[in-house]
Motif scaffolding. Structure first.
Motif, mmCIF file in Angstrom:
data_model
loop_
_atom_site.group_PDB
_atom_site.id
_atom_site.type_symbol
_atom_site.label_atom_id
_atom_site.label_comp_id
_atom_site.label_asym_id
_atom_site.label_seq_id
_atom_site.Cartn_x
_atom_site.Cartn_y
_atom_site.Cartn_z
ATOM 1 N N ALA A 181 8.092 1.967 6.394
ATOM 2 C CA ALA A 181 8.608 2.630 5.196
ATOM 3 C C ALA A 181 10.069 2.274 4.962
ATOM 4 N N VAL A 182 10.890 2.326 6.015
ATOM 5 C CA VAL A 182 12.312 2.011 5.893
ATOM 6 C C VAL A 182 12.508 0.533 5.547
ATOM 7 N N ALA A 183 11.765 -0.345 6.221
ATOM 8 C CA ALA A 183 11.874 -1.784 5.948
ATOM 9 C C ALA A 183 11.488 -2.096 4.499
ATOM 10 N N SER A 184 10.424 -1.471 4.019
ATOM 11 C CA SER A 184 9.984 -1.685 2.638
ATOM 12 C C SER A 184 11.045 -1.213 1.662
ATOM 13 N N ALA A 187 0.834 -1.210 0.000
ATOM 14 C CA ALA A 187 0.000 0.000 0.000
ATOM 15 C C ALA A 187 0.862 1.251 0.000
ATOM 16 N N LEU A 188 1.959 1.225 0.767
ATOM 17 C CA LEU A 188 2.887 2.357 0.809
ATOM 18 C C LEU A 188 3.544 2.572 -0.552
ATOM 19 N N LEU A 189 4.006 1.489 -1.161
ATOM 20 C CA LEU A 189 4.672 1.599 -2.462
ATOM 21 C C LEU A 189 3.700 2.077 -3.537
ATOM 22 N N ALA A 190 2.428 1.660 -3.437
ATOM 23 C CA ALA A 190 1.408 2.136 -4.381
ATOM 24 C C ALA A 190 1.246 3.647 -4.265
ATOM 25 N N PHE A 191 1.206 4.135 -3.034
ATOM 26 C CA PHE A 191 1.074 5.584 -2.824
ATOM 27 C C PHE A 191 2.297 6.323 -3.364
ATOM 28 N N VAL A 192 3.495 5.803 -3.086
ATOM 29 C CA VAL A 192 4.737 6.437 -3.562
ATOM 30 C C VAL A 192 4.761 6.488 -5.086
ATOM 31 N N PHE A 193 4.418 5.372 -5.713
ATOM 32 C CA PHE A 193 4.505 5.269 -7.174
ATOM 33 C C PHE A 193 3.550 6.250 -7.859
ATOM 34 N N LEU A 209 -3.598 2.660 7.185
ATOM 35 C CA LEU A 209 -2.481 3.321 6.500
ATOM 36 C C LEU A 209 -2.972 4.112 5.286
ATOM 37 N N ILE A 210 -3.831 3.499 4.480
ATOM 38 C CA ILE A 210 -4.328 4.170 3.271
ATOM 39 C C ILE A 210 -5.174 5.385 3.642
ATOM 40 N N ASN A 211 -6.052 5.243 4.627
ATOM 41 C CA ASN A 211 -6.861 6.385 5.069
ATOM 42 C C ASN A 211 -5.978 7.517 5.600
ATOM 43 N N GLY A 212 -4.872 7.137 6.256
ATOM 44 C CA GLY A 212 -3.945 8.147 6.750
ATOM 45 C C GLY A 212 -3.258 8.898 5.629
ATOM 46 N N PHE A 213 -2.894 8.167 4.555
ATOM 47 C CA PHE A 213 -2.273 8.812 3.395
ATOM 48 C C PHE A 213 -3.175 9.887 2.800
ATOM 49 N N HIS A 214 -4.472 9.595 2.765
ATOM 50 C CA HIS A 214 -5.410 10.459 2.038
ATOM 51 C C HIS A 214 -6.223 11.358 2.965
ATOM 52 N N SER A 215 -5.728 11.572 4.175
ATOM 53 C CA SER A 215 -6.383 12.516 5.095
ATOM 54 C C SER A 215 -5.606 13.829 5.104
ATOM 55 N N ILE A 229 -7.276 -0.255 -4.605
ATOM 56 C CA ILE A 229 -7.327 -1.141 -5.774
ATOM 57 C C ILE A 229 -5.928 -1.556 -6.207
ATOM 58 N N ILE A 230 -4.987 -0.604 -6.220
ATOM 59 C CA ILE A 230 -3.604 -0.917 -6.612
ATOM 60 C C ILE A 230 -2.996 -1.914 -5.634
ATOM 61 N N GLN A 231 -3.197 -1.644 -4.350
ATOM 62 C CA GLN A 231 -2.663 -2.546 -3.332
ATOM 63 C C GLN A 231 -3.252 -3.949 -3.477
ATOM 64 N N THR A 232 -4.559 -4.034 -3.704
ATOM 65 C CA THR A 232 -5.236 -5.331 -3.852
ATOM 66 C C THR A 232 -4.712 -6.092 -5.064
ATOM 67 N N CYS A 233 -4.589 -5.383 -6.181
ATOM 68 C CA CYS A 233 -4.129 -6.012 -7.423
ATOM 69 C C CYS A 233 -2.680 -6.486 -7.287
ATOM 70 N N ALA A 234 -1.828 -5.645 -6.677
ATOM 71 C CA ALA A 234 -0.418 -6.006 -6.512
ATOM 72 C C ALA A 234 -0.254 -7.202 -5.574
ATOM 73 N N VAL A 235 -1.007 -7.196 -4.474
ATOM 74 C CA VAL A 235 -0.911 -8.293 -3.497
ATOM 75 C C VAL A 235 -1.390 -9.606 -4.115
ATOM 76 N N SER A 236 -2.493 -9.556 -4.858
ATOM 77 C CA SER A 236 -2.989 -10.779 -5.498
ATOM 78 C C SER A 236 -1.998 -11.294 -6.537
ATOM 79 N N CYS A 237 -1.209 -10.374 -7.126
ATOM 80 C CA CYS A 237 -0.185 -10.771 -8.099
ATOM 81 C C CYS A 237 0.955 -11.509 -7.409
ATOM 82 N N TYR A 238 1.561 -10.884 -6.379
ATOM 83 C CA TYR A 238 2.718 -11.545 -5.759
ATOM 84 C C TYR A 238 2.302 -12.686 -4.839
#
Length: 657
Positions: free
Chosen positions: A619-622, A65-71, A187-193, A96-105
């Motif tokens: 964020a650092v670990a990712s 989800a973090l990487l989706a927001f960054v990208f 996390l996602i709600n925090g990004f978009h608040s 949606i991006i997070q869901t699609c990416a997670v289902s992929c990997y």
């Protein structure tokens, strides 16, 4: 008070956002699919590396989800600077991006590339012993892109449709928490608040900084790895004697990042397992050579020291799995019974919470997924599997596949319900039950192949259906349409069914996968094959005195779990995890040391800065994981073109020098 005020502000923002929720088909965008593909490929590489080295993979949903927001944020800013008009980046698109990416990997994670599918290849067959009873010479099948992609397509989509009709029951009626899905939504709600903007910038900066450092560090290490056991990966940190027992720090940013994500208990359990096995048990059992096992036998034989490593780790895994399997089933049925009894006795919640919850429910129910569509889809994909899988694997007869798909929905429901309560996906345990049942039913001639593939059928369905419920929970909390989420799951799964085998073959053709003395040991391939042999042969497959040790470690695994559940709060929570302890029994101690370094970083960071640490650690670990993971792609390409590192940095005793 400050936290309550922030929560109240976030609830008010979400209530206002309901008026601006885009239609379900507008939540899926072209840039979102491109971002999902990019993230899915990176994490498929990372997950495949972890699968083929240690078999231990942390939960990466939050970092996805973090990487989706960054990208997407970086993409929109670049377009805005170039004077292009862009559509707003919403929390729904982020979900949606997070869901699609997670289902992929997730296909790379749960597709069996490091376990039941790789357990079919010739090398694993030979390591299990060509003369071993129940391990016939026709029971192997070499990996190939065509059958692997076909197998993944026919088994993965069934799991997607299995529990769709009861999504409302799981999310709204039972109010299951799904902790990982909830954490991702927060996390996602925090990004978009409005208040999250400042902290989000710090997270993005931290991710970018450590992503770059990790990538550059991996690139720098490559120059010194020009030979066998060369480079920083084989640095004898604690001396050459400790190095021989695999006690060293290998400077892997992937494992350090994974250690930062995993809990302290997991990392300390890994270290305890490493000390117990490589520090105590294997040296002692090794001295019994010529007594407990023959002196002139191959080191990789199941009748040598390797057999003790494999079967004792299996005992730990089975003891832990059986206990948690029974506990989860009991907890699930007890919770369901309580839910039915208390359904009409719930107290009225706070009006503000009630308004937000009602509106979340409204969005979740509004875009319905027709029951007939899920039913027809499940039946159709089941029929395809019943026809195709016996053609791919003749030992697994069509009627076994039919029975598996009849019972699978109930198993998937139990697994998804248990995951909603405990955040534990027990799909691998359901798969192991199927493995033992099918291997014993089919018999010596074909039991190994039938058991491994049957394990894959059940494990894939249970895992994918549980992941879908996690994503539905995230969508419920971020006001994302379940219809768009199912579509993104389908897209991500389809991409994953192609990307995962391609990623596997990138490793399989470039590195020495399955070498017990190499970096890519793929330990669970041999574990799963030996489980199948055990299901066929019983205890006669065990080396001398191994059965008594297995009894002891099986009992220890059950007792440790029991003490953690019934022990006092402070002491019980530090009882080691047998499942984590079992991993270094096979792999070695080096990665446990790496992950404990990550755990130490998190501990010190929390001591120094309690406010920023919880936000910045993911964020650092990712960044560390993704930077190291991204370097794997160019390093594989260089290896395929026969371009070797120019320097071999090796360490020898002073006399040899």
């Amino acid at each position: 008070m400050e936290i309550e005020r922030d929560n109240l502000d976030q609830m008010t923002e979400q209530c206002d956002d309901l008026k601006r929720v885009p239609p379900w088909n507008k939540q899926i965008t072209v840039r979102g699919i491109v971002a999902s593909l990019f993230i899915g490929i990176i994490y498929s590489v990372v997950v495949m590396k972890l699968n083929l080295t240690t078999g231990l993979v942390p939960n990466l949903n939050v970092s996805a989800a973090l990487l989706a927001f960054v990208f997407v944020s970086a993409w929109t800013k670049l377009l805005e600077k170039a004077k292009f008009t862009t559509t707003p980046f919403t929390r729904q698109e982020n979900t949606i991006i997070q869901t699609c990416a997670v289902s992929c990997y997730s296909i790379a994670l749960g597709g069996g590339f490091g376990s039941y599918l790789l357990g079919l290849n010739k090398r694993t067959y030979e390591q299990a012993g060509v003369d071993t009873e129940g391990n016939p010479p026709w029971s192997y099948k070499e990996p190939a892109l065509d059958w692997m992609i076909g197998f993944l397509f026919v088994v993965s989509f069934v799991g997607l449709l299995c529990l769709v009709p009861i999504r409302k029951i799981m999310i709204i009626d039972y109010k299951l928490s799904y902790p990982s899905g909830t954490a991702t939504a927060v996390l996602i709600n925090g990004f978009h608040s409005a208040k999250g903007d400042k902290m989000t910038k710090k997270q993005v900066h931290g991710f970018t900084k450590f992503f770059s450092l990790s990538f550059v560090w991996s690139f720098f290490q490559w120059f010194f790895a020009g030979g066998d056991q060369c480079g920083f990966v084989f640095f004898p940190t604690f001396g050459l004697k400790a190095f021989k027992q695999s006690f060293y720090f290998d400077f892997s940013m992937t494992y350090v990042g994974a250690g930062m994500i995993c809990s302290h208990l997991v990392n300390l359990s890994l270290l305890l397992g490493a000390v117990l096995s490589w520090g105590v048990m294997w040296p002692l059992i090794g001295k019994k050579k010529g007594d407990w096992f023959p002196e002139n036998i191959k080191e990789t034989s199941m009748e040598s020291l390797n057999g003790y490593k494999i079967f004792i780790s299996i005992a730990l895994i089975l003891g832990d799995g059986l206990y948690n399997f029974c506990k989860t089933l009991w907890f699930t049925f007890r919770s369901m019974h309580s839910a039915f009894k208390k359904k009409n006795l719930q107290t009225a919640p706070d009006s503000k919470n009630q308004t937000l919850e009602a509106r979340r429910n409204e969005v979740f129910i509004r875009d319905t997924i027709p029951f007939w569509l899920a039913l027809v889809g499940y039946i159709l994909f089941s029929i395809i599997s019943i026809i195709v899988i016996p053609i791919m694997f003749p030992p697994l007869k069509w009627y076994y596949v039919l029975v598996a798909y009849i019972f699978a929905p109930s198993l998937c429901f139990c697994n998804a319900y248990g995951a909603g309560l405990t955040d534990m996906n027990m799909a691998y345990n359901y798969g192991k039950v199927a493995l033992f049942v099918l291997a014993s039913m089919v018999g010596k001639e074909n039991g190994v192949v039938a058991g491994l593939i049957g394990c894959g059928l059940i494990k894939s369905m249970a895992s994918i259906s549980s992941d879908l419920m996690h994503d539905f929970k995230t969508g419920h909390l971020t006001l994302t349409s379940p219809r768009s989420m199912l579509v993104s799951q389908v897209i991500g799964t389809a991409i994953g069914c192609i990307v995962a085998p391609l990623t596997f073959f990138l490793f399989y053709k470039t590195f020495d996968v399955g070498n017990p003395n190499g970096e890519y040991k793929a330990p669970y391939a041999l574990v799963y094959r030996n489980m199948a042999i055990l299901g066929v042969e019983g205890f006669s497959a065990l080396p001398h005195h191994c059965l008594h040790l297995c009894y002891g470690f099986f009992g220890f695994a059950v007792l440790a779990n029991f003490l953690r559940d019934v022990g006092p709060g402070k002491s019980g929570k530090w009882v080691p995890l047998p499942m984590a302890m079992a991993v270094p029994f096979l792999v070695g101690a080096y990665f446990a040391i790496d992950m404990c370094v990550g755990s130490l970083v998190v501990y010190v960071w929390h001591r120094i800065d309690k406010v920023r640490a919880p936000v910045m650690v993911p964020a650092v670990a990712s960044g560390l994981i993704c930077g190291d993971g991204l370097w794997i792609l160019p390093s594989c390409i260089l290896a395929l073109f026969k371009i070797s590192p120019p320097i071999c940095m090796n360490f020898l005793p002073s006399k040899s020098n």
